[in-house]
Design a protein around this motif. Structure first.
Motif, mmCIF file in Angstrom:
data_model
loop_
_atom_site.group_PDB
_atom_site.id
_atom_site.type_symbol
_atom_site.label_atom_id
_atom_site.label_comp_id
_atom_site.label_asym_id
_atom_site.label_seq_id
_atom_site.Cartn_x
_atom_site.Cartn_y
_atom_site.Cartn_z
ATOM 1 N N ASP A 1 0.842 -1.185 0.000
ATOM 2 C CA ASP A 1 0.000 0.000 0.000
ATOM 3 C C ASP A 1 0.886 1.247 0.000
ATOM 4 N N ALA A 2 0.312 2.333 -0.565
ATOM 5 C CA ALA A 2 1.093 3.538 -0.855
ATOM 6 C C ALA A 2 1.878 4.049 0.340
ATOM 7 N N MET A 3 3.129 4.369 0.108
ATOM 8 C CA MET A 3 4.015 5.109 1.010
ATOM 9 C C MET A 3 4.437 4.364 2.267
ATOM 10 N N ILE A 4 3.971 3.111 2.474
ATOM 11 C CA ILE A 4 4.390 2.394 3.689
ATOM 12 C C ILE A 4 5.869 2.006 3.580
ATOM 13 N N PRO A 5 6.299 1.353 2.471
ATOM 14 C CA PRO A 5 7.733 1.059 2.371
ATOM 15 C C PRO A 5 8.584 2.334 2.294
ATOM 16 N N ASP A 6 8.091 3.366 1.624
ATOM 17 C CA ASP A 6 8.831 4.623 1.529
ATOM 18 C C ASP A 6 9.113 5.176 2.930
ATOM 19 N N ALA A 7 8.091 5.104 3.801
ATOM 20 C CA ALA A 7 8.280 5.608 5.165
ATOM 21 C C ALA A 7 9.305 4.742 5.912
ATOM 22 N N GLU A 8 9.262 3.429 5.683
ATOM 23 C CA GLU A 8 10.221 2.568 6.391
ATOM 24 C C GLU A 8 11.661 2.874 5.951
ATOM 25 N N ALA B 1 2.978 -6.227 8.219
ATOM 26 C CA ALA B 1 2.448 -6.283 6.851
ATOM 27 C C ALA B 1 2.318 -4.862 6.308
ATOM 28 N N GLN B 2 2.881 -4.637 5.085
ATOM 29 C CA GLN B 2 2.911 -3.267 4.569
ATOM 30 C C GLN B 2 1.654 -2.928 3.766
ATOM 31 N N THR B 3 0.501 -3.241 4.360
ATOM 32 C CA THR B 3 -0.765 -2.867 3.741
ATOM 33 C C THR B 3 -1.632 -2.219 4.812
ATOM 34 N N VAL B 4 -2.627 -1.442 4.353
ATOM 35 C CA VAL B 4 -3.448 -0.690 5.301
ATOM 36 C C VAL B 4 -4.333 -1.622 6.125
ATOM 37 N N LYS B 5 -5.008 -2.560 5.447
ATOM 38 C CA LYS B 5 -5.924 -3.443 6.163
ATOM 39 C C LYS B 5 -5.632 -4.917 5.877
ATOM 40 N N PRO B 6 -4.570 -5.480 6.410
ATOM 41 C CA PRO B 6 -4.263 -6.887 6.141
ATOM 42 C C PRO B 6 -5.203 -7.791 6.939
ATOM 43 N N GLU C 1 -1.191 13.777 -2.221
ATOM 44 C CA GLU C 1 -1.819 12.666 -1.473
ATOM 45 C C GLU C 1 -0.745 11.745 -0.886
ATOM 46 N N ASP C 2 0.241 11.411 -1.720
ATOM 47 C CA ASP C 2 1.350 10.558 -1.247
ATOM 48 C C ASP C 2 2.036 11.180 -0.032
ATOM 49 N N LEU C 3 2.357 12.466 -0.154
ATOM 50 C CA LEU C 3 3.114 13.092 0.936
ATOM 51 C C LEU C 3 2.293 13.219 2.204
ATOM 52 N N GLU C 4 0.974 13.398 2.064
ATOM 53 C CA GLU C 4 0.152 13.456 3.273
ATOM 54 C C GLU C 4 0.203 12.133 4.031
ATOM 55 N N LEU C 5 0.120 11.026 3.269
ATOM 56 C CA LEU C 5 0.271 9.713 3.908
ATOM 57 C C LEU C 5 1.655 9.594 4.542
ATOM 58 N N LEU C 6 2.677 9.979 3.767
ATOM 59 C CA LEU C 6 4.055 9.837 4.244
ATOM 60 C C LEU C 6 4.254 10.571 5.569
ATOM 61 N N PHE C 7 3.782 11.823 5.640
ATOM 62 C CA PHE C 7 3.975 12.579 6.879
ATOM 63 C C PHE C 7 3.284 11.892 8.054
ATOM 64 N N PHE D 1 14.002 -4.837 -17.883
ATOM 65 C CA PHE D 1 14.710 -6.100 -18.105
ATOM 66 C C PHE D 1 13.774 -7.250 -18.459
ATOM 67 N N ALA D 2 12.525 -7.175 -17.988
ATOM 68 C CA ALA D 2 11.587 -8.277 -18.210
ATOM 69 C C ALA D 2 10.214 -7.672 -18.413
ATOM 70 N N LYS D 3 9.754 -7.738 -19.668
ATOM 71 C CA LYS D 3 8.535 -7.003 -20.004
ATOM 72 C C LYS D 3 7.319 -7.458 -19.204
ATOM 73 N N LYS D 4 7.365 -8.723 -18.734
ATOM 74 C CA LYS D 4 6.200 -9.203 -17.984
ATOM 75 C C LYS D 4 6.305 -8.936 -16.493
ATOM 76 N N ARG D 5 7.449 -8.392 -16.039
ATOM 77 C CA ARG D 5 7.630 -8.161 -14.606
ATOM 78 C C ARG D 5 7.443 -6.673 -14.305
ATOM 79 N N GLN D 6 6.586 -6.380 -13.373
ATOM 80 C CA GLN D 6 6.382 -4.998 -12.943
ATOM 81 C C GLN D 6 6.482 -5.007 -11.426
ATOM 82 N N ILE D 7 7.645 -4.690 -10.904
ATOM 83 C CA ILE D 7 7.837 -4.713 -9.451
ATOM 84 C C ILE D 7 8.240 -3.328 -8.972
ATOM 85 N N PRO D 8 7.330 -2.658 -8.250
ATOM 86 C CA PRO D 8 7.675 -1.337 -7.725
ATOM 87 C C PRO D 8 8.804 -1.448 -6.701
ATOM 88 N N CYS D 9 9.717 -0.486 -6.707
ATOM 89 C CA CYS D 9 10.842 -0.511 -5.773
ATOM 90 C C CYS D 9 11.065 0.873 -5.183
#
Lengths: 499, 499
Positions: free
Chosen positions: A143-150, B424-429, A260-266, A346-354
């Protein structure tokens, strides 16, 4: 053996390491290892898994990832087989690994390794062609911004572990806000990259110079002023409110999404006790193409001599170095951001956000070393070049045979108990020579063997470097079977130099 | 981005690591790191100082050091500037460093780093083009055989630390004895190297095949037989007596000097409790030109499947695997020797005697992994892929909001106390999903948040994986302020899986 003619007749070739590289040993190595160990502990505390990739990659993997800087890549010679090149960073190897390992959907990976850039080295500043990066990245759909905050929490913990928390600021911005802002102000699509790079200089140049650069790049003065009005903003949550109050900005879809992202982040950073280190800085742009969301850079005044001197003066008062007067020589010591599309290259079928962070260990090393030297000058703390705790020595009168086998046997007793010990590697060393060896290594304890004492099953245990008149200056006789225990007691005492 | 045409339309280039290289992660990485850490501890116990040299050296430094194997060196491309190549081992960089740093007269240095050889890889056997070496060397002028004995003591301690002491043999020989023996038997000077390499095969081939090779290399059959009489000898101190009893041998100056060295060595190894692992083996020759004195190689039957199976059967009986029946598939897992003239090749005025050992980590890794897998099959020991100790989760009834900020805040409380924690990095796991994540990481403890409990200042602490009916199966409520202490208590309990 050598192919070139040398200038002297002593050597027919140059005895040195290649340009922009160096050997590491002694105190420098110990400081660097202590930085790695502090960073690793934080990475593991957050569930990091260590990845080790080869030092070289196929050239095609690196191609097209670094823009103009691709010219800095070190190629391996074509010796038949595959075209390879030394890695330029640790992010592209991670993306390559994620693309290859299709069963991996989520991972927190860290890597501490050398990277290579054929840049002009600046050895005094610690900018080398071979240098270390320490990277932590969170890959996977969350979910948005949780890993970013970590990631930002990890930044705070790392500098806390390095006793630098009071001296850092995490500047952050959002690519979407930046792009949206340029659009809303009327910057033409094809000029966004150039204008962005001009804006990025606002931390070093005054506004009128930045504006001049924008105009030289073809921007209308009134558009530049509009941009200027916003990118000069920096601060905390209140900047979000300022943006939301500007109808022209918030009407832009990109700006809206970024806000919206930054509001969650804060909100999340507040739960993580990390909000006090954040500066939301609309001029932060960062060069790399692949960032798609949050971007950040950790700065400290400590990497300039002036900033360092100020920190030394203020170190007791816990002041935050965010004030105007400390802006000179601020240097970046860690940086990163979100890159959601790199694996897909690198892999057209892989979409992994980082999202990830890279710590610049060499700059952190320079700061730590400066600090330790300054503390040593003030008489606080000692740096030992050796980790050895006990020196086993022997003495005797006329006809003394050196007791070599006995010294070996006592050293062996200590090694078996896990105690770090050395002895003079000669058959009949003189006593002053043995003390000199112990002193050179800063070794805190001596075990001294004498024939009579050994015959009675005893040895002398002595703390080295005690002042004259100290009650334990002469040491004490200890039974062989109690030696390990007595040494461990002494090593646990706080009075011994810690390393 | 890619230059070659791919075979499929999905990717325009091959997604892989270069030939003979691999990525390391997960359990493999944890095993390898545990080997490094055991070895480093022993190295430091003996006063080792860590040296880190660049991954590439000037080509002239490497030239002329590896004989025929020089063709295996990886060159960097000529991109203007200096000709460089990836390091081939860690010994030559050490010698280069010693030659450059003229103030260093004595050092015990260790280095754990990757080296590079363009050899034909055998991935299944763990033979790669990029692989690790762990080297410990003692440089400096000391009395005879004292540093040599310490190196062999280090070998014993390293394999003790790896729980392999019972399964190794240190085969040793002396270059001077070997050269003297060949001379005394009438091997012509110009054939010594070729005959030496034939003799070195005696551990794999029967005598008549070795003799045949010697004859093919031009040795008279009666000279071969004389050589054979001696090189078939192996054992302990008694072999020294056998040599001393042969007048034709002991009259040779080289043999005499070598025998004196070994007599000292055996005396010192006795003081070091290491004599039981030694096999004085007159057929051991080792290839490298630069050895000048003692040479040694550590072998184990564990690197063959048969030997490993035998060790598993015998592991309770502490039998020593030196018997005839275990000679199949013995592999070398460490090797080294004395090289007194290498530094002098770089600096004509520098003469620093050196002796050292190199541990082959990749082979040791293969043995350790096999052992752990075998233990896991037998239900002993567990390998966790993650080091995380606590998973913070939440649950609730209708209208449950996920308690994300609360989970973050509890995780942050644990991180601050140095506890390894995730959530868990989701809002409602959902609760089962959170348990699954904890289970996948083999995480031993869960902290479970519920709204009512939180309102009362409490959370539930639960040990995961307890059997049905266990009194603590359901966990217990703990006050937030006691949580860290309660977790630390549980983590200290022996019942939790250790990693």
């Amino acid at each position: 053996m050598a192919t070139k003619e040398g200038k002297s007749n002593k050597l027919s070739f140059q005895l040195k390491t290649p340009k922009g590289t160096r050997d590491w040993i002694g105190v420098d190595m110990i400081i660097r290892e202590s930085i790695f160990s502090a960073i690793t502990e934080v990475f593991k505390r957050h569930g990091g898994t260590q990845l080790d990739t080869p030092v070289f990659e196929l050239k095609e993997i690196l191609a097209g990832k670094y823009g103009e800087d691709s010219k800095l890549i070190y190629d391996l010679a074509d010796q038949g087989g595959e075209d390879s090149a030394l890695r330029y960073d640790l992010t592209v190897p991670l993306a390559r690994w994620l693309a290859m390992n299709t069963s991996v959907q989520h991972i927190k990976r860290f890597q501490i390794a050398k990277v290579y850039r054929r840049d002009q080295p600046a050895v005094a500043k610690g900018r080398m062609r071979e240098f270390y990066q320490c990277d932590f990245d969170i890959a996977g759909s969350y979910d948005a911004m949780i890993p970013d905050a970590e990631i930002l929490r990890i930044v705070v913990e790392v500098f806390e572990a390095l006793n630098m928390r009071d001296y850092i600021t995490i500047k952050l911005n959002h690519r979407k806000i930046l792009d949206g802002l340029f659009g809303a102000c009327g910057v033409p699509e094809d000029k966004i990259r150039a204008i962005s790079s001009a804006v990025d200089k606002l931390d070093k140049l005054p506004w009128d110079q930045v504006k001049k650069e924008m105009e030289e790049k073809g921007l209308e003065p009134e558009v530049a002023d509009k941009v200027g009005k916003y990118v000069k903003l920096s601060g905390g949550r209140e900047i979000l409110d300022a943006i939301k109050a500007e109808e022209v900005l918030i009407a832009n879809e990109n700006v809206k999404k970024g806000v919206e992202d930054l509001e969650l982040l804060f909100k999340y950073l507040e739960a993580f006790d990390a909000l006090d280190k954040i500066s939301f800085d609309l001029s932060l742009a960062r060069g790399l193409d692949y960032y798609t969301g949050l971007i950040y850079e950790v700065v400290t005044p400590l990497s300039s001599a002036e900033g360092f001197a100020q920190s030394q003066k203020k170190s007791k008062s816990k002041s935050k170095p965010n004030g105007e007067d400390q802006n000179i020589g601020v240097g970046s010591i860690a940086a990163g951001g979100r890159y959601d599309d790199l694996v897909n290259m690198f892999a057209k079928k892989r979409q992994i956000p980082c999202v990830g962070i890279s710590f610049g260990v060499d700059r952190i090393f320079t700061i730590m070393k400066q600090r330790l030297e300054s503390e040593a000058e003030q008489g606080n703390g000692t740096m030992r070049a050796s980790e050895v705790d006990v020196f086993v020595m022997a003495f005797g009168g006329k006809g003394f045979n050196g007791l070599l086998v006995e010294r070996m046997s006592v050293a062996n007793q200590l090694w078996k108990a896990g105690i770090k010990a050395e002895f003079a590697q000669t058959v009949k060393p003189k006593l002053p020579q043995q003390f000199k060896l112990a002193e050179a290594g800063g070794i805190p304890l001596a075990v001294i063997l004498g024939e009579d004492e050994l015959a009675a099953g005893k040895v002398k245990l002595k703390e080295l470097g005690l002042p004259e008149g100290h009650p334990e200056k002469d040491g004490a006789l200890v039974a062989r079977e109690d030696l390990v225990e007595e040494i461990k007691k002494k090593l646990n005492k706080a009075s011994l130099p810690i390393r």
